[in-house]
Design a protein around this motif. Structure first.
Motif, PDB file in Angstrom:
ATOM      1  N   GLY A 227      47.988 -24.470  52.947  1.00 43.63           N
ATOM      2  CA  GLY A 227      47.381 -25.757  52.649  1.00 43.63           C
ATOM      3  C   GLY A 227      48.254 -26.649  51.795  1.00 43.63           C
ATOM      4  N   GLY A 228      49.556 -26.471  51.901  1.00 47.45           N
ATOM      5  CA  GLY A 228      50.461 -27.210  51.034  1.00 47.45           C
ATOM      6  C   GLY A 228      51.178 -28.338  51.716  1.00 47.45           C
ATOM      7  N   VAL A 229      52.425 -28.469  51.376  1.00 50.85           N
ATOM      8  CA  VAL A 229      53.248 -29.537  51.917  1.00 50.85           C
ATOM      9  C   VAL A 229      54.084 -29.005  53.074  1.00 50.85           C
ATOM     10  CG1 VAL A 229      53.343 -30.666  49.664  1.00 50.85           C
ATOM     11  CG2 VAL A 229      55.162 -29.124  50.329  1.00 50.85           C
ATOM     12  N   THR A 230      54.655 -29.907  53.842  1.00 48.86           N
ATOM     13  CA  THR A 230      55.518 -29.519  54.955  1.00 48.86           C
ATOM     14  C   THR A 230      56.961 -29.429  54.476  1.00 48.86           C
ATOM     15  OG1 THR A 230      55.967 -31.790  55.624  1.00 48.86           O
ATOM     16  CG2 THR A 230      54.011 -30.714  56.596  1.00 48.86           C
ATOM     17  N   ALA A 231      57.779 -28.747  55.243  1.00 48.98           N
ATOM     18  CA  ALA A 231      59.206 -28.652  54.934  1.00 48.98           C
ATOM     19  C   ALA A 231      59.841 -30.041  54.962  1.00 48.98           C
ATOM     20  CB  ALA A 231      59.899 -27.721  55.922  1.00 48.98           C
ATOM     21  N   SER A 232      59.433 -30.874  55.887  1.00 56.49           N
ATOM     22  CA  SER A 232      59.974 -32.237  55.977  1.00 56.49           C
ATOM     23  C   SER A 232      59.674 -33.037  54.719  1.00 56.49           C
ATOM     24  CB  SER A 232      59.407 -32.965  57.191  1.00 56.49           C
ATOM     25  OG  SER A 232      59.821 -32.328  58.369  1.00 56.49           O
ATOM     26  N   PHE A 233      58.441 -32.918  54.191  1.00 60.83           N
ATOM     27  CA  PHE A 233      58.077 -33.615  52.965  1.00 60.83           C
ATOM     28  C   PHE A 233      58.936 -33.127  51.797  1.00 60.83           C
ATOM     29  CE2 PHE A 233      55.733 -33.827  48.963  1.00 60.83           C
ATOM     30  CZ  PHE A 233      55.437 -35.176  48.896  1.00 60.83           C
ATOM     31  N   ALA A 234      59.132 -31.805  51.692  1.00 61.07           N
ATOM     32  CA  ALA A 234      59.937 -31.239  50.610  1.00 61.07           C
ATOM     33  C   ALA A 234      61.371 -31.758  50.672  1.00 61.07           C
ATOM     34  CB  ALA A 234      59.907 -29.717  50.674  1.00 61.07           C
ATOM     35  N   VAL A 235      61.920 -31.885  51.882  1.00 62.40           N
ATOM     36  CA  VAL A 235      63.295 -32.381  52.032  1.00 62.40           C
ATOM     37  C   VAL A 235      63.381 -33.851  51.640  1.00 62.40           C
ATOM     38  CG1 VAL A 235      65.091 -32.902  53.739  1.00 62.40           C
ATOM     39  CG2 VAL A 235      63.988 -30.659  53.718  1.00 62.40           C
ATOM     40  N   VAL A 236      62.408 -34.661  52.036  1.00 64.97           N
ATOM     41  CA  VAL A 236      62.404 -36.080  51.660  1.00 64.97           C
ATOM     42  C   VAL A 236      62.370 -36.206  50.138  1.00 64.97           C
ATOM     43  CG1 VAL A 236      61.020 -38.203  51.699  1.00 64.97           C
ATOM     44  CG2 VAL A 236      61.436 -36.935  53.804  1.00 64.97           C
ATOM     45  N   GLU A 237      61.526 -35.433  49.473  1.00 65.52           N
ATOM     46  CA  GLU A 237      61.445 -35.465  48.011  1.00 65.52           C
ATOM     47  C   GLU A 237      62.770 -35.028  47.386  1.00 65.52           C
ATOM     48  OE1 GLU A 237      58.590 -36.225  45.814  1.00 65.52           O
ATOM     49  OE2 GLU A 237      58.220 -37.309  47.659  1.00 65.52           O
ATOM     50  N   ALA A 238      63.371 -33.959  47.916  1.00 65.09           N
ATOM     51  CA  ALA A 238      64.642 -33.459  47.382  1.00 65.09           C
ATOM     52  C   ALA A 238      65.759 -34.479  47.574  1.00 65.09           C
ATOM     53  CB  ALA A 238      65.013 -32.131  48.042  1.00 65.09           C
ATOM     54  N   LYS A 239      65.798 -35.152  48.726  1.00 71.09           N
ATOM     55  CA  LYS A 239      66.816 -36.193  48.956  1.00 71.09           C
ATOM     56  C   LYS A 239      66.702 -37.288  47.908  1.00 71.09           C
ATOM     57  CE  LYS A 239      67.625 -35.855  53.949  1.00 71.09           C
ATOM     58  NZ  LYS A 239      69.061 -35.886  54.060  1.00 71.09           N
ATOM     59  N   ALA A 240      65.483 -37.655  47.557  1.00 68.78           N
ATOM     60  CA  ALA A 240      65.268 -38.724  46.593  1.00 68.78           C
ATOM     61  C   ALA A 240      65.554 -38.282  45.162  1.00 68.78           C
ATOM     62  CB  ALA A 240      63.833 -39.230  46.695  1.00 68.78           C
ATOM     63  N   GLU A 241      65.288 -37.006  44.844  1.00 66.86           N
ATOM     64  CA  GLU A 241      65.358 -36.576  43.458  1.00 66.86           C
ATOM     65  C   GLU A 241      66.623 -35.820  43.075  1.00 66.86           C
ATOM     66  OE1 GLU A 241      61.737 -34.837  41.938  1.00 66.86           O
ATOM     67  OE2 GLU A 241      60.568 -35.951  43.404  1.00 66.86           O
ATOM     68  N   ILE A 242      67.199 -35.012  43.980  1.00 65.03           N
ATOM     69  CA  ILE A 242      68.318 -34.172  43.554  1.00 65.03           C
ATOM     70  C   ILE A 242      69.542 -34.183  44.450  1.00 65.03           C
ATOM     71  CG2 ILE A 242      66.989 -32.543  42.160  1.00 65.03           C
ATOM     72  CD1 ILE A 242      67.138 -30.720  44.740  1.00 65.03           C
ATOM     73  N   SER A 243      69.380 -34.286  45.771  1.00 61.61           N
ATOM     74  CA  SER A 243      70.543 -34.153  46.642  1.00 61.61           C
ATOM     75  C   SER A 243      70.319 -34.843  47.977  1.00 61.61           C
ATOM     76  CB  SER A 243      70.846 -32.669  46.889  1.00 61.61           C
ATOM     77  OG  SER A 243      71.909 -32.538  47.809  1.00 61.61           O
ATOM     78  N   ILE A 244      71.149 -35.819  48.260  1.00 56.40           N
ATOM     79  CA  ILE A 244      71.056 -36.539  49.535  1.00 56.40           C
ATOM     80  C   ILE A 244      71.405 -35.619  50.707  1.00 56.40           C
ATOM     81  CG2 ILE A 244      73.413 -37.461  49.509  1.00 56.40           C
ATOM     82  CD1 ILE A 244      70.255 -39.376  50.597  1.00 56.40           C
ATOM     83  N   THR A 245      72.060 -34.489  50.427  1.00 55.96           N
ATOM     84  CA  THR A 245      72.459 -33.568  51.495  1.00 55.96           C
ATOM     85  C   THR A 245      71.412 -32.495  51.792  1.00 55.96           C
ATOM     86  OG1 THR A 245      73.702 -32.239  49.901  1.00 55.96           O
ATOM     87  CG2 THR A 245      74.935 -33.922  51.105  1.00 55.96           C
ATOM     88  N   ALA A 246      70.214 -32.596  51.180  1.00 58.91           N
ATOM     89  CA  ALA A 246      69.123 -31.679  51.516  1.00 58.91           C
ATOM     90  C   ALA A 246      68.773 -31.876  52.987  1.00 58.91           C
ATOM     91  CB  ALA A 246      67.910 -31.942  50.632  1.00 58.91           C
ATOM     92  N   THR A 247      68.376 -30.798  53.653  1.00 56.09           N
ATOM     93  CA  THR A 247      68.098 -30.879  55.090  1.00 56.09           C
ATOM     94  C   THR A 247      67.022 -29.868  55.476  1.00 56.09           C
ATOM     95  OG1 THR A 247      69.117 -30.793  57.288  1.00 56.09           O
ATOM     96  CG2 THR A 247      69.966 -29.263  55.658  1.00 56.09           C
TER      97      THR A 247
END
Length: 176
Positions: free
Chosen positions: A87-107
């Motif tokens: 019931g959590g978040v999707t992998a795509s959502f986690a990657v979008v958040e990571a791109k914005a917060e820590i690494s543009i190369t998250a995938t």
């Protein structure tokens, strides 16, 4: 009374009349809205607590004791961003958040082939270990409902492993 003394007296009176309450503001929220206890409410999701780590995939190579470890190839692998819990978040959502917060190369996933060479000296009487993978991140996800007074309810959390396009071997040594 001097003008500066009058200003100080008025300021002191305002401070004495105001409640001294400290508010912790969540990142991404309007501080004024939280202080006033006014939030838009609704379902929210967040990813936080990023820690850089090597996300290994495939065989762990071992050599020694002592000498030099040389690897001339690895197996082809794909490493994907994964989310644990229900019931959590999707992998795509986690990657979008990571791109914005820590690494543009998250995938969402990274693939490598079998053409990589690596060499590392091994301390005498120790064994060298190496594994190929992505230099990604681990983090925590949360999904919750935000009330108009900024309180979080129905909170669910879990872990996430976020792949990165940066990849290579991780090396470590053991006694046996």
């Amino acid at each position: 009374m001097s003008r500066s003394a009058a200003v100080a007296a008025v300021a002191l009176g305002l401070l004495a009349a105001s409640p001294a309450t400290a508010y912790a503001v969540d990142p991404g929220k309007d501080a004024d809205a939280v202080i006033q206890g006014i939030c838009s409410g609704g379902n929210r999701a967040n990813v936080f607590g990023y820690k850089a780590t090597h996300l290994g995939k495939g065989p762990v190579y071992k050599d020694g004791p002592g000498g030099t470890m040389t690897l001339s190839r690895t197996t082809a692998e794909t490493l994907s961003t994964t989310v644990s819990g229900t019931g959590g978040v999707t992998a795509s959502f986690a990657v979008v958040e990571a791109k914005a917060e820590i690494s543009i190369t998250a995938t969402t996933s990274v693939t490598w082939t079998s053409a990589h060479q690596y060499s590392h000296p091994i301390t005498s009487n120790k064994y060298g270990n190496a594994q190929y993978g992505s230099w990604g991140h681990t983090a925590t996800w949360e999904r919750y409902y935000e009330l108009p007074d900024c309180t979080k309810t129905q909170r669910k959390t879990g872990g996430v492993r976020i792949a990165n396009t940066a990849q290579g071997f991780k090396y470590w040594e053991t006694s046996s």
